[in-house]
Design an enzyme around this catalytic site. Structure first.
Site, PDB file in Angstrom:
ATOM      1  N   SER A 264       0.682  -0.905  -0.358  1.00 37.91           N
ATOM      2  CA  SER A 264      -0.033  -0.190  -0.018  1.00 37.91           C
ATOM      3  C   SER A 264       0.877   1.114  -0.218  1.00 37.91           C
ATOM      4  O   SER A 264       2.080   1.154   0.471  1.00 37.91           O
ATOM      5  CB  SER A 264      -0.803   0.539   1.303  1.00 37.91           C
ATOM      6  OG  SER A 264      -0.114   1.401   1.966  1.00 37.91           O
ATOM      7  N   LYS A 265       0.088   2.081  -0.694  1.00 34.70           N
ATOM      8  CA  LYS A 265       1.253   3.318  -0.748  1.00 34.70           C
ATOM      9  C   LYS A 265       1.263   4.082   0.570  1.00 34.70           C
ATOM     10  O   LYS A 265       2.184   5.096   1.080  1.00 34.70           O
ATOM     11  CB  LYS A 265       0.130   4.488  -1.623  1.00 34.70           C
ATOM     12  CG  LYS A 265      -0.767   5.139  -0.718  1.00 34.70           C
ATOM     13  CD  LYS A 265      -1.812   5.985  -2.592  1.00 34.70           C
ATOM     14  CE  LYS A 265      -2.452   5.915  -1.991  1.00 34.70           C
ATOM     15  NZ  LYS A 265      -4.166   6.720  -3.399  1.00 34.70           N
ATOM     16  N   ARG A 266       0.645   3.970   1.591  1.00 33.72           N
ATOM     17  CA  ARG A 266       0.573   4.184   3.172  1.00 33.72           C
ATOM     18  C   ARG A 266       2.305   3.995   3.526  1.00 33.72           C
ATOM     19  O   ARG A 266       2.576   5.012   4.532  1.00 33.72           O
ATOM     20  CB  ARG A 266      -0.339   4.142   4.342  1.00 33.72           C
ATOM     21  CG  ARG A 266      -1.156   4.338   4.272  1.00 33.72           C
ATOM     22  CD  ARG A 266      -2.089   3.748   5.264  1.00 33.72           C
ATOM     23  NE  ARG A 266      -2.611   2.379   4.859  1.00 33.72           N
ATOM     24  CZ  ARG A 266      -3.161   1.502   5.084  1.00 33.72           C
ATOM     25  NH1 ARG A 266      -2.542   1.199   6.631  1.00 33.72           N
ATOM     26  NH2 ARG A 266      -3.310   0.081   4.765  1.00 33.72           N
ATOM     27  N   LYS A 267       2.900   3.545   2.947  1.00 36.15           N
ATOM     28  CA  LYS A 267       4.012   3.231   3.678  1.00 36.15           C
ATOM     29  C   LYS A 267       5.900   3.862   2.839  1.00 36.15           C
ATOM     30  O   LYS A 267       6.055   3.323   3.164  1.00 36.15           O
ATOM     31  CB  LYS A 267       4.494   1.211   3.993  1.00 36.15           C
ATOM     32  CG  LYS A 267       3.539   0.651   4.825  1.00 36.15           C
ATOM     33  CD  LYS A 267       3.725  -0.570   5.868  1.00 36.15           C
ATOM     34  CE  LYS A 267       3.228  -0.493   6.666  1.00 36.15           C
ATOM     35  NZ  LYS A 267       2.049  -1.431   5.557  1.00 36.15           N
TER      36      LYS A 267
END
Ligand code: GLU
Length: 493
Positions: A264-267
């Site tokens: 995911s792009k959160r990390k």
């Protein structure tokens, strides 16, 4: 069935332009590209834009630009500049192929492989709830499956809205194929119920378009994400009903985050565009992502696309999920970056300087020298910004942290003497040794030593008491710039 498939390799990447190209999509494109190159075949870019509400021109533009940036050039598809069709098997955008899908849907209706279904959403929902409550699989059980086509057409004429559904009731068997990545895959036909081919507005659904297009575009091998594996059963049913030869399928494993969740792009960045903006090199992105699910036969970690093409072998594709290790990715990038000739690297860092409005010397010899100094400290292109910033006269300021050193009693004498010695230096630049010699002379003349000597000079050079190493910077600076900085610092004493 697969025996009829052409021996001439044709593969495709089929993005839905509903967002950006992320590393997973780029890897799918790369594997297809490599397989085509390795086998002297063609790589086709098809645009799956039947989801009108979510597909956008901006997304298509972005995906195409990212593929171009990655150098994954295609033989047929949309033109990278105009986005117009190029190639003999177009249109390559599904939104422009409606008449084709209609034709095949009509054939399937005629043959009894599909039927018009007039169930409402509420009826379908009620059936679903009832089936689930009774512990049955929630497949649609349409009363319209046995209607004659004539009767259904009359019903449509009378103004009723219906979808075209694929008929599965008579297909009682296992669908088996050998996945190029995962080996034998077996699906019992009752895993799916009668599924939609055309929506009531005539819009085709993914599984249907995909089969029709892969067939008409003469696709021989389909490498795509693992999440499409369940779709393959529906697609095999359509292939069979249409009497199309079945291509080979290879379902590529998921890319996982470090905690083994779906990436995911959160990390951190997963969009190719963002990686580019952060200063990852296309060659490094390709090198890193090819290893997420494939390994080099010689165990190599760093290699270029020519090496990939030479060594790409689908027997080395790995069926288990691959972890996206951002630290390793950065290291791979550093290796590619450091292998670049300085002149090329200099060009690549220009957009980063421009973004920060940094102006650096035009002299190629200076540029080359500076990169020899800074390259070992760079992992991504954006690292150049902070490395070069102290050399940019326009961004030179005296920071608040410098105040203390500027207040010391000896500082004025140190800086004045230093400035005089700089001015008296016979050449416009200084070597590290010359710089240290001047510093020693300042010490002898003023009696200042230790931090009373080093700190004011450091503040004069970089505007603050801590930061880049002076012996690295000084050889890249000019006498003029150093004197100007000494004056700015002295004015604050
Ligand atoms: N449009 C689909 C996707 O973006 C492609 C699936 C396929 O390759 O068959 O996931």
């Amino acid at each position: 069935m697969s025996s009829q498939i052409s021996p001439h390799v044709r593969v495709r990447f089929a993005p839905s332009p509903t967002g950006y190209l992320h590393v997973g999509g780029a890897r799918t494109a790369l594997y297809n590209y490599l397989f085509a190159k390795k086998n002297g075949g063609e790589f086709i870019l098809r645009i799956e834009d039947t989801d009108e509400a979510r597909s956008t021109q901006e997304s298509l533009r972005g995906v195409v630009d990212d593929l171009v940036w990655l150098n994954l050039n295609w033989n047929e598809g949309v033109d990278p500049v105009t986005l117009k069709d190029v190639g003999p098997n177009g249109p390559y955008r599904q939104s422009e192929r409606q008449a084709i899908y209609k034709k095949y849907a009509d054939q399937m209706l005629q043959a009894g492989a599909a039927y018009y279904c007039f169930l409402t959403d509420a009826e379908i929902e009620a059936q679903r709830a009832e089936a689930l409550a009774a512990g049955r699989s929630p497949h649609v059980n349409s009363p319209y499956q046995d209607w004659s086509l004539e009767k259904a057409l009359e019903h449509l004429k009378a103004g009723n809205k219906g979808v075209v559904r694929f008929k599965t009731k008579h297909l009682k068997k296992d669908y088996v194929f050998t996945d190029l990545v995962r080996g034998e895959v077996r699906f019992p036909s009752d895993m799916v119920g009668d599924f939609v081919l055309l929506r009531s507005d005539g819009m085709p659904v993914y599984n249907f378009c995909c089969v029709v297009d892969d067939h008409l575009m003469k696709i021989t091998h389909v490498f795509r994400a693992e999440e499409h594996l369940p779709n393959t059963l529906r697609q095999m049913m359509i292939y069979e009903a249409c009497k199309f030869p079945l291509p080979e399928f290879g379902h590529i494993s998921l890319i996982l985050d470090e905690d083994r969740q779906k990436l995911s792009k959160r990390k951190g960045a997963v969009a190719c565009g963002q990686l580019k903006d952060e200063g990852y090199l296309a060659s490094a992105v390709l090198n890193y992502i090819v290893l997420l699910g494939w390994s080099h036969p010689e165990g190599k970690e760093i290699f270029d696309v020519a090496d990939m093409i030479k060594n790409f072998d689908i027997s080395r594709l790995n069926a288990s999920g691959a972890v996206f290790d951002r630290v390793k990715f950065k290291w791979v990038n550093a290796m590619h970056l450091r292998a670049l000739p300085n002149s090329e690297l200099w060009n690549l860092i220009q957009p980063f300087f421009a973004r920060e409005k940094m102006e650096l010397p035009q002299d190629p010899a200076w540029q080359d020298k500076s990169l020899n100094v800074f390259k070992p400290y760079m992992e991504i292109l954006a690292d150049a910004i902070e490395l070069y910033r102290p050399l940019n006269d326009k961004s030179y300021v005296i920071h608040d942290e410098a105040e203390e050193a500027l207040k010391w009693e000896s500082t004025k004498a140190v800086l004045t003497t230093w400035k005089e010695l700089l001015a008296a230096h016979p050449t416009e630049t200084f070597t590290e040794e010359e710089f240290l010699k001047i510093q020693d002379e300042v010490k002898n003349k003023t009696g200042a030593k230790g931090k009373n000597l080093f700190m004011p000079i450091r503040v004069a050079v970089i505007g603050k008491p801590h930061g880049a190493e002076l012996k690295i910077l000084i050889p890249l600076m000019t006498k003029k710039s150093l004197i100007a900085r000494a004056e700015t610092a002295l004015a604050k004493v």
